[in-house]
Design a protein around this motif. Structure first.
Motif, PDB file in Angstrom:
ATOM      1  N   HIS A  15       0.851  -1.192   0.000  1.00  0.00           N
ATOM      2  CA  HIS A  15       0.000   0.000   0.000  1.00  0.00           C
ATOM      3  C   HIS A  15       0.886   1.241   0.000  1.00  0.00           C
ATOM      4  N   PRO A  16       0.488   2.323  -0.700  1.00  0.00           N
ATOM      5  CA  PRO A  16       1.320   3.534  -0.740  1.00  0.00           C
ATOM      6  C   PRO A  16       1.617   4.132   0.620  1.00  0.00           C
ATOM      7  N   GLU A  17       0.721   3.962   1.594  1.00  0.00           N
ATOM      8  CA  GLU A  17       0.969   4.551   2.918  1.00  0.00           C
ATOM      9  C   GLU A  17       1.784   3.634   3.808  1.00  0.00           C
ATOM     10  N   GLY A  18       2.131   2.419   3.332  1.00  0.00           N
ATOM     11  CA  GLY A  18       2.863   1.423   4.105  1.00  0.00           C
ATOM     12  C   GLY A  18       2.024   0.188   4.347  1.00  0.00           C
ATOM     13  N   GLY A  19       2.666  -0.948   4.570  1.00  0.00           N
ATOM     14  CA  GLY A  19       1.943  -2.183   4.822  1.00  0.00           C
ATOM     15  C   GLY A  19       1.437  -2.826   3.543  1.00  0.00           C
ATOM     16  N   TYR A  20       0.474  -3.754   3.705  1.00  0.00           N
ATOM     17  CA  TYR A  20      -0.037  -4.563   2.602  1.00  0.00           C
ATOM     18  C   TYR A  20      -1.560  -4.605   2.679  1.00  0.00           C
ATOM     19  N   TYR A  21      -2.231  -4.661   1.520  1.00  0.00           N
ATOM     20  CA  TYR A  21      -3.694  -4.592   1.544  1.00  0.00           C
ATOM     21  C   TYR A  21      -4.278  -5.359   0.378  1.00  0.00           C
ATOM     22  N   ARG A  22      -5.580  -5.582   0.439  1.00  0.00           N
ATOM     23  CA  ARG A  22      -6.374  -6.100  -0.669  1.00  0.00           C
ATOM     24  C   ARG A  22      -7.816  -5.674  -0.462  1.00  0.00           C
ATOM     25  N   ARG A  23      -8.424  -5.103  -1.501  1.00  0.00           N
ATOM     26  CA  ARG A  23      -9.842  -4.779  -1.405  1.00  0.00           C
ATOM     27  C   ARG A  23     -10.632  -6.090  -1.394  1.00  0.00           C
ATOM     28  N   GLY A  57       7.422  -3.020  13.097  1.00  0.00           N
ATOM     29  CA  GLY A  57       8.309  -1.962  12.628  1.00  0.00           C
ATOM     30  C   GLY A  57       7.796  -1.196  11.431  1.00  0.00           C
ATOM     31  N   GLN A  58       6.740  -1.683  10.774  1.00  0.00           N
ATOM     32  CA  GLN A  58       6.162  -0.955   9.651  1.00  0.00           C
ATOM     33  C   GLN A  58       5.147   0.070  10.147  1.00  0.00           C
ATOM     34  N   TYR A  59       4.994   1.134   9.361  1.00  0.00           N
ATOM     35  CA  TYR A  59       4.047   2.195   9.696  1.00  0.00           C
ATOM     36  C   TYR A  59       3.078   2.426   8.544  1.00  0.00           C
ATOM     37  N   SER A  60       1.832   2.631   8.898  1.00  0.00           N
ATOM     38  CA  SER A  60       0.907   3.322   8.021  1.00  0.00           C
ATOM     39  C   SER A  60       1.134   4.800   8.311  1.00  0.00           C
ATOM     40  N   ARG A  61       1.811   5.485   7.423  1.00  0.00           N
ATOM     41  CA  ARG A  61       2.221   6.862   7.687  1.00  0.00           C
ATOM     42  C   ARG A  61       0.997   7.763   7.804  1.00  0.00           C
ATOM     43  N   LEU A  62       1.184   8.910   8.433  1.00  0.00           N
ATOM     44  CA  LEU A  62       0.079   9.834   8.610  1.00  0.00           C
ATOM     45  C   LEU A  62      -0.522  10.216   7.257  1.00  0.00           C
ATOM     46  N   HIS A  63      -1.843  10.129   7.196  1.00  0.00           N
ATOM     47  CA  HIS A  63      -2.585  10.435   5.988  1.00  0.00           C
ATOM     48  C   HIS A  63      -3.996  10.819   6.401  1.00  0.00           C
ATOM     49  N   ARG A  64      -4.804  11.267   5.451  1.00  0.00           N
ATOM     50  CA  ARG A  64      -6.198  11.557   5.759  1.00  0.00           C
ATOM     51  C   ARG A  64      -7.054  11.296   4.528  1.00  0.00           C
ATOM     52  N   ILE A  65      -8.318  11.022   4.792  1.00  0.00           N
ATOM     53  CA  ILE A  65      -9.328  10.890   3.737  1.00  0.00           C
ATOM     54  C   ILE A  65     -10.555  11.681   4.179  1.00  0.00           C
ATOM     55  N   ARG A  66     -11.501  11.905   3.275  1.00  0.00           N
ATOM     56  CA  ARG A  66     -12.689  12.670   3.632  1.00  0.00           C
ATOM     57  C   ARG A  66     -13.644  11.869   4.508  1.00  0.00           C
ATOM     58  N   GLN A  67     -13.692  10.543   4.286  1.00  0.00           N
ATOM     59  CA  GLN A  67     -14.670   9.714   4.972  1.00  0.00           C
ATOM     60  C   GLN A  67     -14.186   9.298   6.359  1.00  0.00           C
ATOM     61  N   ASP A  68     -15.147   8.992   7.255  1.00  0.00           N
ATOM     62  CA  ASP A  68     -14.796   8.239   8.452  1.00  0.00           C
ATOM     63  C   ASP A  68     -14.242   6.886   8.009  1.00  0.00           C
ATOM     64  N   GLN A 113      -9.254  13.899   9.494  1.00  0.00           N
ATOM     65  CA  GLN A 113      -8.190  13.995  10.492  1.00  0.00           C
ATOM     66  C   GLN A 113      -6.999  13.141  10.069  1.00  0.00           C
ATOM     67  N   TRP A 114      -5.794  13.641  10.376  1.00  0.00           N
ATOM     68  CA  TRP A 114      -4.573  12.915  10.054  1.00  0.00           C
ATOM     69  C   TRP A 114      -4.444  11.716  10.983  1.00  0.00           C
ATOM     70  N   PHE A 115      -4.132  10.538  10.410  1.00  0.00           N
ATOM     71  CA  PHE A 115      -4.007   9.349  11.247  1.00  0.00           C
ATOM     72  C   PHE A 115      -3.010   8.364  10.646  1.00  0.00           C
ATOM     73  N   GLY A 116      -2.547   7.436  11.488  1.00  0.00           N
ATOM     74  CA  GLY A 116      -1.595   6.424  11.069  1.00  0.00           C
ATOM     75  C   GLY A 116      -1.632   5.260  12.040  1.00  0.00           C
ATOM     76  N   ALA A 117      -0.812   4.244  11.784  1.00  0.00           N
ATOM     77  CA  ALA A 117      -0.848   3.040  12.617  1.00  0.00           C
ATOM     78  C   ALA A 117       0.481   2.310  12.541  1.00  0.00           C
ATOM     79  N   THR A 118       0.741   1.494  13.555  1.00  0.00           N
ATOM     80  CA  THR A 118       1.911   0.611  13.586  1.00  0.00           C
ATOM     81  C   THR A 118       1.640  -0.484  14.610  1.00  0.00           C
TER      82      THR A 118
END
Length: 240
Positions: A15-23, A57-68, A113-118
């Protein structure tokens, strides 16, 4: 369980913000811009969901979207989910299975709101789900620039510097769906795990986000926060 095996089993991709994903889910019903809050300019599915994995050790870097965005804990170790609230302070909740010791199974991050995770210390990986409505598109995603957030949020500098890498060239984000027309979007198949995941009923009761406890992160600076200074991405252009 090994993170590499889970990534392979679930066909997760970076994923561009870090980590791995699948819709894993995309509602077949489509909203037009007139049926959505101001700021959405293209048709969207009513809702979308992904699986999302972060290794230790991986981060979902700070980002934001319009939706909850509603986060759901699934597998692995606890996850630190952080965000910067409306007064500019860093906040944190732990997603995990230990509900009797302050961990939450679900948590909703407010839109804008800006948010992230690890993964929390000691977690080899964390596997979560993320659900948004109206459905997510990469045009919704704004990745933080560290120098901008340092300027705007002096009360959250520790959070900004941990969850936002040093500034580099602007990222070019991929697209999940290439500017689909409403009809094409309505007929699109989910980018999928087994179809049973995508076959949820289209009419379900509204979920009430869990008000999990939110903890203050250590603060680097004191004084008044300079709160959300919106840029053109977040300005409402109105509708004809």
């Amino acid at each position: 369980m090994d993170a590499s095996n889970i990534i392979e089993k679930l066909a997760l991709v970076p994923h561009p913000e870090g980590g791995y994903y699948r819709r894993t889910y995309q509602c077949g019903q489509v909203l037009t811009p007139r049926g959505m809050p101001c700021g959405f300019e293209q048709p969207r599915p009513v809702s979308t969901a992904i699986l999302f994995l972060l290794r230790a050790g991986q981060y979902s870097r700070l980002h934001r979207i319009r939706q909850d965005e509603l986060w759901h804990f699934h597998l692995g170790g606890p996850l630190r989910l952080v965000w910067i609230d409306k007064v500019g302070r860093a906040r944190e909740v732990i997603l995990g299975p230990d509900i009797f010791n302050g961990q939450a199974l679900q948590f909703a991050v407010p839109g804008g709101q800006w948010f992230g995770a690890t993964p929390a210390p000691g977690s080899g990986f964390s596997l979560v789900g993320c659900t948004v409505a109206p459905g997510f598109d990469f045009t919704d995603l704004q990745l933080a620039r560290r120098h901008e957030l340092e300027r705007r949020f002096p009360l959250a500098l520790d959070c900004v510097r941990e969850f936002c890498p040093p500034d580099g060239p602007p990222e070019i984000l991929p697209e999940i769906l290439p500017n689909p027309s409403p009809n094409a979007l309505a007929n699109a198949l989910p980018n999928t795990l087994p179809n049973t995941l995508a076959a949820a009923p289209q009419s379900t009761p509204s979920a009430v986000p869990i008000n999990a406890p939110a903890l203050d992160l250590p603060q680097h600076a004191q004084g008044e926060a300079r709160c959300h200074e919106d840029d053109p991405l977040w300005h409402c252009k109105g509708r004809a």
